[in-house]
Every structure is written in C-alpha cells, then in structure tokens.
Write an enzyme that holds these catalytic residues in place. Sequence first.
Site, short mmCIF file in Angstrom:
data_model
loop_
_atom_site.label_atom_id
_atom_site.label_comp_id
_atom_site.label_asym_id
_atom_site.label_seq_id
_atom_site.Cartn_x
_atom_site.Cartn_y
_atom_site.Cartn_z
N LYS A 87 0.87 -1.18 0.00
CA LYS A 87 0.00 0.00 0.00
C LYS A 87 0.90 1.22 0.00
CE LYS A 87 -4.05 1.88 0.37
NZ LYS A 87 -3.69 2.57 -0.90
N GLN A 108 7.16 3.97 3.78
CA GLN A 108 5.75 3.56 3.80
C GLN A 108 5.54 2.30 4.63
OE1 GLN A 108 3.59 5.58 1.50
NE2 GLN A 108 2.04 4.87 2.94
N LYS A 111 5.45 3.52 8.21
CA LYS A 111 4.26 4.34 8.44
C LYS A 111 3.03 3.44 8.55
CE LYS A 111 4.04 7.70 5.67
NZ LYS A 111 3.85 8.70 4.60
N LYS A 123 5.42 1.87 -3.21
CA LYS A 123 5.33 3.23 -3.78
C LYS A 123 5.57 3.11 -5.28
CE LYS A 123 4.70 7.52 -2.54
NZ LYS A 123 3.89 8.09 -1.46
N GLY A 162 -2.87 8.08 -4.32
CA GLY A 162 -2.26 9.28 -4.91
C GLY A 162 -1.01 9.73 -4.16
N ASP A 163 -0.35 10.70 -4.71
CA ASP A 163 0.78 11.38 -4.06
C ASP A 163 0.98 12.66 -4.87
OD1 ASP A 163 3.05 10.91 -1.93
OD2 ASP A 163 4.14 11.60 -3.68
N THR A 206 -4.83 13.42 4.96
CA THR A 206 -3.41 13.60 5.35
C THR A 206 -3.23 14.93 6.09
OG1 THR A 206 -2.82 12.34 3.39
CG2 THR A 206 -1.05 13.48 4.51
N ASN A 237 -2.48 19.01 -1.90
CA ASN A 237 -3.47 18.30 -1.09
C ASN A 237 -3.17 18.40 0.41
OD1 ASN A 237 -3.98 15.61 0.42
ND2 ASN A 237 -5.58 15.69 -1.13
N SER A 374 -7.10 5.63 3.58
CA SER A 374 -7.07 4.69 2.46
C SER A 374 -7.40 3.29 2.95
CB SER A 374 -5.68 4.68 1.81
OG SER A 374 -5.56 5.73 0.88
P1 NDP Z 1 0.48 17.83 -4.34
O1 NDP Z 1 0.99 17.53 -5.68
O2 NDP Z 1 -0.96 17.96 -4.12
O3 NDP Z 1 1.18 19.17 -3.78
C1 NDP Z 1 2.56 19.31 -3.68
C2 NDP Z 1 2.85 20.77 -3.35
O4 NDP Z 1 4.24 20.90 -3.07
C3 NDP Z 1 2.55 21.71 -4.50
O5 NDP Z 1 2.13 22.95 -3.99
C4 NDP Z 1 3.90 21.84 -5.20
O6 NDP Z 1 4.06 23.08 -5.90
C5 NDP Z 1 4.86 21.77 -4.03
N1 NDP Z 1 6.13 21.16 -4.46
C6 NDP Z 1 6.30 19.93 -5.00
N2 NDP Z 1 7.60 19.73 -5.27
C7 NDP Z 1 8.23 20.86 -4.90
C8 NDP Z 1 9.57 21.28 -4.93
N3 NDP Z 1 10.54 20.47 -5.40
N4 NDP Z 1 9.86 22.52 -4.46
C9 NDP Z 1 8.89 23.34 -3.98
N5 NDP Z 1 7.59 22.99 -3.93
C10 NDP Z 1 7.27 21.78 -4.37
O7 NDP Z 1 1.11 16.71 -3.38
P2 NDP Z 1 0.62 16.26 -1.94
O8 NDP Z 1 0.14 17.42 -1.17
O9 NDP Z 1 -0.22 15.07 -2.12
O10 NDP Z 1 2.00 15.73 -1.33
C11 NDP Z 1 2.91 16.59 -0.64
C12 NDP Z 1 3.84 15.77 0.23
O11 NDP Z 1 3.05 15.00 1.16
C13 NDP Z 1 4.70 14.74 -0.50
O12 NDP Z 1 5.92 14.61 0.19
C14 NDP Z 1 3.90 13.45 -0.37
O13 NDP Z 1 4.71 12.30 -0.48
C15 NDP Z 1 3.37 13.62 1.05
N6 NDP Z 1 2.20 12.82 1.37
C16 NDP Z 1 1.03 12.94 0.65
C17 NDP Z 1 -0.07 12.18 1.00
C18 NDP Z 1 -1.40 12.36 0.33
O14 NDP Z 1 -2.38 11.78 0.82
N7 NDP Z 1 -1.52 13.12 -0.73
C19 NDP Z 1 0.01 11.15 2.06
C20 NDP Z 1 1.23 11.19 2.80
C21 NDP Z 1 2.29 11.96 2.43
P3 NDP Z 1 3.31 23.31 -7.30
O15 NDP Z 1 1.86 23.46 -6.93
O16 NDP Z 1 3.90 24.54 -7.83
O17 NDP Z 1 3.57 22.08 -8.12
#
Ligand code: NDP
Length: 443
Positions: A87, A108, A111, A123, A162-163, A206, A237, A374
């Site tokens: 997962k 993961q 976690k 992943k 998703g991620d 999250t 997200n 999830s």
């Molecule tokens: P999203 O794609 O929804 O959002 C990512 C955000 O981070 C965007 O605003 C993006 O900017 C910014 N970003 C991404 N890469 C960079 C970078 N290199 N430098 C600066 N800003 C950056 O992703 P999520 O919110 O889903 O995920 C964010 C983090 O949380 C990740 O590490 C993910 O692994 C972790 N996570 C997510 C989960 C989930 O349920 N979604 C669960 C657990 C962990 P821009 O909008 O300009 O692209």
Amino acid sequence: MLDVVKKQLENFHKNQPEFHQAVQEVFEDIHDFYTDHEIYERFAIAERMIEPDRIIQFRVTWVDDSGNVQVNRGWRVQFNNAIGAYKGGLRFHPSVNESILKFLGFEQCFKNALTGMPMGGGKGGSDFDPKGKSDLEVMRFCHAFMEELHRHIGPNIDVPAGDINVGTREIGYMFGHYLKVENQFQGVITGKGPNFGGSCGRTEATGYGCIYFLEEMLNAHDQKLKGKRVIISGAGNVALHAAEKAIAEDAKVLCLSDSKGLLYFKDGLSDKDLKEIKVIKTQNHGALKDFKGTAGEYKSGAEPWDIECDIALPCATQNEVDDKEAKKLVKNGVLAIAEGANMPLTAKAQDIVMKAGVIYGPAKAANAGGVAVSGLERTQNAEMRSWPLQRVDQELREIMKDIHKRSIEHIERNKEGVYNYRKGANITSFKKIADTLVAYGVK
Ligand code: NDP
C-alpha cells in the site's frame, strides 16, 4: 549492524542518496533495540528489510495533443508485504527515480505498520510532468500507465493511491482504465471519487491527520494549538487541508507556498481566501501568484522558513528544510514541527531541531492519516458500504491518537521533557515488521 547496512547500501544501492538517508535514519534509531534482540541478527532482519521484495519498471507510451508519441518511465516498488498487501501512493513528477521511490516505499512500510492496520509498504509513479499538459494528455498518460500497472496490482496484492500530482482526477482516469482492462469493479486503488467507491474524507485525511497528530504532541507537552502562528509549505493536497484544519482549530496560518513562490498572510489566512486558493490550485491547476485577494502578499521564489512562527508544517516535498532553514526556525523560537510531506527535513535539519528541544513529529507518524483513511476506504469497498464523513473523521482522530500512543510506547522523555517521536515511531514499526518476518521463518 550499522556497518552491515551501510555496506549493503553502498554495494547494491549505489547513487541513491534519498534511499540511503531514509534507511540510515531508521537503523540509527533502532540500533540498540536491534542489538538487544539476538534473533534479529540471526534472521538477518536488517539485510532483508532494506531489500524491496521487487521493483517493476516499465515504459509508458502515450500520444500528446500534437499527435507526437511520448515515452515516460513508470515504476512500482513493492517493498514489503509482511503485514499486509502493498500500500502506498503514485507520484508523477519529473524528479521521480528509483532512489526516491525506494525511500518512499521503505518509509511507507514503517508508516503503515504504525497505523495498526494490516498494510504492507510500496510506492510507485513516473517521471511524467503533468504541468502544462492538457486534461486529455493527462488522461491518455494515466490510461497508458494503468495499461501496464494493472497486471501487478489487486485488492489483496497491491493497492496504490495518490501522491504528488496524483489526485482525484488522475485516480479516476487510472481506476476507469483498470475497470476496462480487468472488467472487475474492486477496491484496487484508493483516493477514488465518492461515486465509484472512494471514501468520504480521503482527500482531507493527510492534512487533517497531521493537525490531529500535532495536537496530540502539543497536549503531551502541555501546549495548545489555539492561537499559535503556523507556517505551511506547499499548496497541494496536504498543505491546503492542514491549513483548513489549523484554521478550524483557531490557529493563525501565516503562509502557503508552491514551487514558484510564497503567499504571506500577515493577519492570518481566512477561510474565504483559502477557498479561492483551493480553486486556483486544485481546479485550475494554477500557481499561487494567480491569487487575487488583497490580504495576501506574494513573494516570488521565497520559502516560509524565515517567517517567525510557533509551528512549522513542511507539506511540499523531501529535503525542503536543510540545516540553514532549520537554524532559522530554531532561532525564531519554533515550538513544534509536524511533517506533512515525506522526509521534508534533511538528516542535519532533524538533528538541529531535535537537539534544540523542538517537538518534532516525523512524517511516518504525522502524515499517516492519508494512508489510514485509504485503509478505511478498502474496508468500505470490501463490505460494499460507504461511511458518512463524520464516522471517517472520528476514526481518523482515533487513529492519530493511537499513532501518538504507539510512537511513545518504547521511549522516555529526554531531560528537557520532550519525546523523541522519531525514535519511538521507528522502534514500534520496526518491531512489528521484524517480529512478523521472524514468525514466517526465512522467506
Ligand atoms: P500535491 O501535488 O498535491 O502538492 C505538492 C505541493 O508541493 C505543491 O504545492 C507543489 O508546488 C509543491 N512542491 C512539490 N515539489 C516541490 C519542490 N521540489 N519545491 C517546492 N515545492 C514543491 O502533493 P501532496 O500534497 O499530495 O503531497 C505533498 C507531500 O506530502 C509529498 O511529500 C507526499 O509524499 C506527502 N504525502 C502525501 C499524501 C497524500 O495523501 N496526498 C500522504 C502522505 C504523504 P506546485 O503546486 O507549484 O507544483
């Protein structure tokens, strides 16, 4: 044990810095616990746990709007299924490579163990960049990606989610294609839309879970979230929903950021402005600089870490907070950090904040709310029911409370009275997976 791990990483996982970083952090924390249990060494648990069960790599071929054939690389890292089907999410980003997916898959496993649910770790993703692509291009890519992935997943085998850059739209395209090629309506992917088996509250889980965990940490240290100044990186997200829940809990959210810049709210982000930002980021797939409200000040290329705050929530991506940024946070008197993103603090940054007595919630605990819901989505799919939002949210709160309890099960407070949640979470998760591997014998 640490030498053995280091050698194995150097010999067989060359040039994979993110993976080395994640593995080293875990094994440094569990070192004493490991050596106190001779059976782990006898069963070569460390050596086994750092090797993924398998890595599937494939070509993704699709056609862009101009009729050109495009080729991307896709992966699924099935890391460890000792305690349940694999997962973990799918990430679409040009930076995606094997090192990043192995670090995420490894994390993961720990976690998922910490949630108390029967879920192994995996992943996947692709180096596909959805930025600037049309909706139809994203759809064609998602279909092509699932054209291969469908062979390797299943409700009792591997259940992706998703991620980064993979939200409800992409999950919908992928699940729809799975349905077409397999002709089986089953819970093979989570984060689905509510009309086709998705759980209420998964999108929010999250970010909300991160705030629930933060509140548990603060309570354990006689502090409250109400009235605290919060800085948040990211505007995806996790960041948007962490902001939403923080505002609901009467905290003052000072900023959000994206890959282009920072939006600063001197008097705190309001619900109304957050709604507008959500439309920009999630519906229009735009940038924070498109925000039209008068309350926010946009700073191109800026990051949140030098804004004075009580709470920092890094919610964008790995290694976004290095030693320099960690020192700024400490100098400005940050009280607590909860990681919404995976491994957003470098090893040096983690050392700095922990040594300074900051209450530090590591990702595997603080952002486990997403995978936990999830898990609840899988339960609902299996029983062919759909739970109301209130029930899901209540369960999420309880799960985050339990994760907090498990994270301090094997540790004491340090002399400043602060818990080392990283060490506690690593030991609890490791123990669950390692004892299971021992129970299975050598496989
Ligand atoms: P999203 O794609 O929804 O959002 C990512 C955000 O981070 C965007 O605003 C993006 O900017 C910014 N970003 C991404 N890469 C960079 C970078 N290199 N430098 C600066 N800003 C950056 O992703 P999520 O919110 O889903 O995920 C964010 C983090 O949380 C990740 O590490 C993910 O692994 C972790 N996570 C997510 C989960 C989930 O349920 N979604 C669960 C657990 C962990 P821009 O909008 O300009 O692209």
